[in-house]
Design an enzyme around this catalytic site. Sequence first.
Site, PDB file in Angstrom:
ATOM      1  N   GLY A   1     -23.620  -9.211 -14.853  1.00  0.00           N
ATOM      2  CA  GLY A   1     -23.198  -7.578 -15.193  1.00  0.00           C
ATOM      3  C   GLY A   1     -23.506  -7.375 -16.848  1.00  0.00           C
TER       4      GLY A   1
ATOM      5  CG  PHE B   1     -19.986 -15.342 -21.125  1.00  0.00           C
ATOM      6  CD1 PHE B   1     -19.283 -16.242 -20.507  1.00  0.00           C
ATOM      7  CD2 PHE B   1     -18.672 -14.132 -21.093  1.00  0.00           C
ATOM      8  CE1 PHE B   1     -17.986 -16.731 -20.136  1.00  0.00           C
ATOM      9  CE2 PHE B   1     -17.393 -14.372 -20.884  1.00  0.00           C
ATOM     10  CZ  PHE B   1     -17.189 -15.704 -20.320  1.00  0.00           C
TER      11      PHE B   1
ATOM     12  CG  ASP C   1       1.806   3.583 -19.147  1.00  0.00           C
ATOM     13  OD1 ASP C   1       0.862   3.586 -20.066  1.00  0.00           O
ATOM     14  OD2 ASP C   1       1.577   2.678 -18.365  1.00  0.00           O
TER      15      ASP C   1
ATOM     16  CE  LYS D   1     -12.252   5.076 -17.812  1.00  0.00           C
ATOM     17  NZ  LYS D   1     -11.241   5.827 -18.161  1.00  0.00           N
TER      18      LYS D   1
ATOM     19  CB  SER E   1       0.224  -0.960 -13.937  1.00  0.00           C
ATOM     20  OG  SER E   1      -0.861  -0.086 -14.500  1.00  0.00           O
TER      21      SER E   1
ATOM     22  CB  SER F   1     -16.123   3.763 -20.832  1.00  0.00           C
ATOM     23  OG  SER F   1     -16.722   2.404 -20.961  1.00  0.00           O
TER      24      SER F   1
ATOM     25  CE1 TYR G   1     -12.382   1.702 -16.707  1.00  0.00           C
ATOM     26  CE2 TYR G   1     -14.705   0.784 -17.507  1.00  0.00           C
ATOM     27  CZ  TYR G   1     -13.426   1.369 -17.703  1.00  0.00           C
ATOM     28  OH  TYR G   1     -13.107   2.010 -18.781  1.00  0.00           O
TER      29      TYR G   1
ATOM     30  NE  ARG H   1     -18.677 -10.677 -19.335  1.00  0.00           N
ATOM     31  CZ  ARG H   1     -17.652 -10.145 -20.076  1.00  0.00           C
ATOM     32  NH1 ARG H   1     -16.789 -10.543 -20.242  1.00  0.00           N
ATOM     33  NH2 ARG H   1     -17.934  -9.114 -21.025  1.00  0.00           N
TER      34      ARG H   1
HETATM   35  P1  NAD Z   1      -4.699  -0.154 -21.159  1.00  0.00           P
HETATM   36  O1  NAD Z   1      -4.621  -0.707 -19.830  1.00  0.00           O
HETATM   37  O2  NAD Z   1      -4.100  -0.728 -22.334  1.00  0.00           O
HETATM   38  O3  NAD Z   1      -4.120   1.352 -21.085  1.00  0.00           O
HETATM   39  C1  NAD Z   1      -4.113   2.095 -20.117  1.00  0.00           C
HETATM   40  C2  NAD Z   1      -2.405   2.484 -19.591  1.00  0.00           C
HETATM   41  O4  NAD Z   1      -2.520   3.430 -18.607  1.00  0.00           O
HETATM   42  C3  NAD Z   1      -1.666   1.216 -19.347  1.00  0.00           C
HETATM   43  O5  NAD Z   1      -0.674   1.419 -19.918  1.00  0.00           O
HETATM   44  C4  NAD Z   1      -1.433   1.412 -17.880  1.00  0.00           C
HETATM   45  O6  NAD Z   1      -0.090   0.895 -17.682  1.00  0.00           O
HETATM   46  C5  NAD Z   1      -1.499   2.836 -17.522  1.00  0.00           C
HETATM   47  N1  NAD Z   1      -1.773   3.238 -16.225  1.00  0.00           N
HETATM   48  C6  NAD Z   1      -2.939   2.977 -15.449  1.00  0.00           C
HETATM   49  N2  NAD Z   1      -2.767   3.339 -14.274  1.00  0.00           N
HETATM   50  C7  NAD Z   1      -1.624   4.212 -14.158  1.00  0.00           C
HETATM   51  C8  NAD Z   1      -1.215   5.153 -13.283  1.00  0.00           C
HETATM   52  N3  NAD Z   1      -1.680   5.172 -12.137  1.00  0.00           N
HETATM   53  N4  NAD Z   1      -0.017   5.927 -13.633  1.00  0.00           N
HETATM   54  C9  NAD Z   1       0.459   5.932 -14.918  1.00  0.00           C
HETATM   55  N5  NAD Z   1       0.115   4.858 -15.942  1.00  0.00           N
HETATM   56  C10 NAD Z   1      -1.174   4.312 -15.495  1.00  0.00           C
HETATM   57  O7  NAD Z   1      -6.076   0.531 -21.506  1.00  0.00           O
HETATM   58  P2  NAD Z   1      -6.729   0.864 -22.854  1.00  0.00           P
HETATM   59  O8  NAD Z   1      -7.651   0.016 -23.427  1.00  0.00           O
HETATM   60  O9  NAD Z   1      -5.870   1.361 -23.776  1.00  0.00           O
HETATM   61  O10 NAD Z   1      -7.816   1.995 -22.164  1.00  0.00           O
HETATM   62  C11 NAD Z   1      -7.334   3.557 -22.236  1.00  0.00           C
HETATM   63  C12 NAD Z   1      -8.581   4.139 -21.720  1.00  0.00           C
HETATM   64  O11 NAD Z   1      -9.653   4.206 -22.454  1.00  0.00           O
HETATM   65  C13 NAD Z   1      -8.694   3.767 -20.294  1.00  0.00           C
HETATM   66  O12 NAD Z   1      -9.038   5.126 -19.252  1.00  0.00           O
HETATM   67  C14 NAD Z   1      -9.891   3.010 -20.378  1.00  0.00           C
HETATM   68  O13 NAD Z   1     -10.804   2.982 -19.034  1.00  0.00           O
HETATM   69  C15 NAD Z   1     -10.686   3.515 -21.357  1.00  0.00           C
HETATM   70  N6  NAD Z   1     -11.388   2.696 -22.044  1.00  0.00           N
HETATM   71  C16 NAD Z   1     -11.333   1.521 -22.558  1.00  0.00           C
HETATM   72  C17 NAD Z   1     -12.011   0.916 -23.324  1.00  0.00           C
HETATM   73  C18 NAD Z   1     -11.475  -0.661 -23.784  1.00  0.00           C
HETATM   74  O14 NAD Z   1     -12.328  -1.532 -24.030  1.00  0.00           O
HETATM   75  N7  NAD Z   1     -10.418  -0.775 -23.899  1.00  0.00           N
HETATM   76  C19 NAD Z   1     -13.427   1.122 -23.359  1.00  0.00           C
HETATM   77  C20 NAD Z   1     -13.781   2.639 -23.127  1.00  0.00           C
HETATM   78  C21 NAD Z   1     -12.694   3.159 -22.278  1.00  0.00           C
HETATM   79  C1  WQD Z   2     -18.404  -8.325 -25.211  1.00  0.00           C
HETATM   80  C2  WQD Z   2     -19.366  -9.401 -25.297  1.00  0.00           C
HETATM   81  C3  WQD Z   2     -19.759 -10.833 -23.634  1.00  0.00           C
HETATM   82  C4  WQD Z   2     -15.592 -12.661 -23.618  1.00  0.00           C
HETATM   83  C5  WQD Z   2     -16.218  -4.069 -21.797  1.00  0.00           C
HETATM   84  C6  WQD Z   2     -16.633  -3.041 -20.666  1.00  0.00           C
HETATM   85  C7  WQD Z   2     -16.909  -1.661 -20.976  1.00  0.00           C
HETATM   86  C8  WQD Z   2     -15.767  -1.297 -22.023  1.00  0.00           C
HETATM   87  C9  WQD Z   2     -15.659  -2.295 -23.073  1.00  0.00           C
HETATM   88  C10 WQD Z   2     -14.287  -0.153 -20.848  1.00  0.00           C
HETATM   89  C11 WQD Z   2     -20.370  -9.565 -24.283  1.00  0.00           C
HETATM   90  C12 WQD Z   2     -19.208 -11.399 -24.653  1.00  0.00           C
HETATM   91  C13 WQD Z   2     -16.692 -11.906 -23.872  1.00  0.00           C
HETATM   92  C14 WQD Z   2     -15.833 -14.099 -23.528  1.00  0.00           C
HETATM   93  C15 WQD Z   2     -18.116 -13.742 -24.530  1.00  0.00           C
HETATM   94  N1  WQD Z   2     -14.554  -0.995 -21.416  1.00  0.00           N
HETATM   95  N2  WQD Z   2     -17.930 -12.583 -24.436  1.00  0.00           N
HETATM   96  N3  WQD Z   2     -16.935 -14.724 -24.267  1.00  0.00           N
HETATM   97  O1  WQD Z   2     -18.367  -6.309 -21.523  1.00  0.00           O
HETATM   98  O2  WQD Z   2     -19.165  -5.133 -23.854  1.00  0.00           O
HETATM   99  O3  WQD Z   2     -17.379  -4.096 -22.396  1.00  0.00           O
HETATM  100  O4  WQD Z   2     -15.415  -3.306 -22.600  1.00  0.00           O
HETATM  101  O5  WQD Z   2     -14.765   1.222 -20.580  1.00  0.00           O
HETATM  102  O6  WQD Z   2     -17.016  -0.865 -19.925  1.00  0.00           O
HETATM  103  O7  WQD Z   2     -17.546  -3.641 -19.806  1.00  0.00           O
HETATM  104  O8  WQD Z   2     -17.093  -6.088 -23.598  1.00  0.00           O
HETATM  105  O9  WQD Z   2     -15.261  -7.911 -24.735  1.00  0.00           O
HETATM  106  O10 WQD Z   2     -15.756  -8.281 -22.368  1.00  0.00           O
HETATM  107  O11 WQD Z   2     -17.676  -8.570 -24.129  1.00  0.00           O
HETATM  108  O12 WQD Z   2     -19.139 -14.251 -24.787  1.00  0.00           O
HETATM  109  O13 WQD Z   2     -14.876 -14.926 -23.449  1.00  0.00           O
HETATM  110  O14 WQD Z   2     -18.675 -10.504 -25.612  1.00  0.00           O
HETATM  111  O15 WQD Z   2     -20.498 -11.578 -22.864  1.00  0.00           O
HETATM  112  O16 WQD Z   2     -21.552  -9.809 -24.585  1.00  0.00           O
HETATM  113  P1  WQD Z   2     -18.011  -5.562 -22.710  1.00  0.00           P
HETATM  114  P2  WQD Z   2     -16.496  -7.714 -23.853  1.00  0.00           P
END
Ligand code: NAD
Ligand code: WQD
Length: 346
Positions: A300, A221, A34, A157, A37, A128, A153, A298
Site C-alpha cells: 500500500g 520498507f 474525546d 476521509k 480510545s 489527509s 481509512y 510495505r
Molecule cells: P489521534 O488518534 O492521536 O487523535 C484522534 C482522537 O480522536 C483520539 O484521542 C481518539 O481517542 C479520538 N476519537 C476517535 N474516535 C472517537 C469517537 N468516536 N468519539 C470520540 N473521540 C474519538 O490521531 P491524530 O494523529 O491526532 O489525528 C487527528 C486527525 O487527523 C484524525 O482525523 C486523523 O485521521 C487526521 N490525520 C492524521 C494524520 C496523522 O498522520 N497523524 C494525517 C492526516 C490526517
Molecule cells: C512513512 C514512510 C514507510 C514505518 C500515513 C497514512 C496517511 C497519513 C499519514 C493519515 C513510508 C516508511 C514507516 C517503518 C518505514 N495518515 N516506514 N518503516 O504511510 O506515508 O502515511 O500517515 O491520514 O494516510 O498512510 O506514513 O509514517 O507510516 O510512513 O520504512 O517502521 O516510512 O514505508 O515510506 P505514511 P508512515
Amino acid sequence: MKKHKILVTGGTGYIGSHTSVELIQAGYELVIIDNLSNSSEKVLSGIESITGTKPEFIQLDMRDEALMKQVFESHPDISACIHFAALKAVGESHEKPLEYYDNNLKSLLNLLKFFPEHHPVKIVFSSSCTVYGNPDELPVSEQSPIKPAMSPYGNTKRIAEEILQDYVSSTKAACIALRYFNPIGAHPSGIIGELPQGVPNNLMPFITQTALGVRETLQIFGKDYDTPDGTCVRDYIDVLDLAKAHVIALERILNKNQETNYEFFNLGTGKGVSVLEMVNHFQDVTAQKLNYKFAPRRAGDVPSVYADTTKANQILGWKAEKSIAETIANAWKWEMNYRKQENHEK
Ligand code: NAD
Ligand code: WQD
C-alpha cells in the site's frame, strides 16, 4: 471582547492536543470531547502546564447521539468546531473496515446533526493527503484529482469530505478541510507529543522508540523505489506548524473571509524527504546511533508524495516554519521525557 467557545473533537489526541494549546494561547475557550480510545486524560494536564488553562473536557463517544445532543444543549454558545476525532491506522482499517466507517462517519454525521440550529455549522475538518492516493504528478496540488482510496481509512476521509461538501452546499454551513501530509514532532516543551498505542505504524515514533531501545530495529520498507535513494519520499510537517494552520483556518471561518463556503488546503512543507534521509537526519540531530535494516516494501505504500503548498501560502498566509532538525529534536525530547516519566511511574 468575549472569547469564542470552540468544540475540539479528538482534542486529547496527537494533533488535537497541540492545536488546543495554540487555540488557548490565541485566546479561545475550549470544550474538548474525546472517547480516549487512542489518547489519555493526562494530556489535559499537559495542556494545562503549557498554557496555564485546563480546558473543559467531556469523555464521550461521538457515535452516541444522546450524548452529542447533550453537549450542544449544555453549551449553546459553541461558535465553531475543529473535528479531529477519528480512527487513523491504515493497516487496522483493512482488518476492521466496518469499525472505521462506523466510527469516522457516524461521528461526523452526529456532529452535523446536533450542531445548534440557531447558527450555522462552522467546521475545520482533519482531512489527509491520502485522498490523492498515488498521485500522477508531484508536488501534489489541490487541483490533483481525488483518487480511489487505498484503504478503508482513506476512504472515510474521502467520503467525509463529500458529506461536508454536500452539507455545505445545501445549508449556510462553512467548512475548511485541511489535508495533512505526514505530521511529526512534538511540543518544544516536551510535555505533549505523539503517543501511539502498541507498535507504531508511523516512521517517526518507530525511530524514536528504536533509538531508546523500546524497539530493537527499524525496518526500512523498500530500497528499490524509483526515488533518488530507493526509499520512499514523504512530506513531514511539524505538528506545531500544523496546529497554527488550524487557528488561521478557524479565524477565516469565524471572520467570514472564505471565498466559498467549502474550502480545502494542503498542509505540508513542500519538500520531500526519503526514509533514509530521515534516519540520517535523526542520527545527526540526536547523535544517537539507530539500528536499522532494509526490509521488503510495505503493502500500500506509494513511492513519493509531497505537497504543493502554494494555495495555503497565498490564501491562508500560512507556511511551515520549523526545520526538520528542530522537529526531530522536539520528537526526541518528547520521547525521552515520556519514557522517563513512564519508568518513574512503574
Ligand atoms: P489521534 O488518534 O492521536 O487523535 C484522534 C482522537 O480522536 C483520539 O484521542 C481518539 O481517542 C479520538 N476519537 C476517535 N474516535 C472517537 C469517537 N468516536 N468519539 C470520540 N473521540 C474519538 O490521531 P491524530 O494523529 O491526532 O489525528 C487527528 C486527525 O487527523 C484524525 O482525523 C486523523 O485521521 C487526521 N490525520 C492524521 C494524520 C496523522 O498522520 N497523524 C494525517 C492526516 C490526517
Ligand atoms: C512513512 C514512510 C514507510 C514505518 C500515513 C497514512 C496517511 C497519513 C499519514 C493519515 C513510508 C516508511 C514507516 C517503518 C518505514 N495518515 N516506514 N518503516 O504511510 O506515508 O502515511 O500517515 O491520514 O494516510 O498512510 O506514513 O509514517 O507510516 O510512513 O520504512 O517502521 O516510512 O514505508 O515510506 P505514511 P508512515
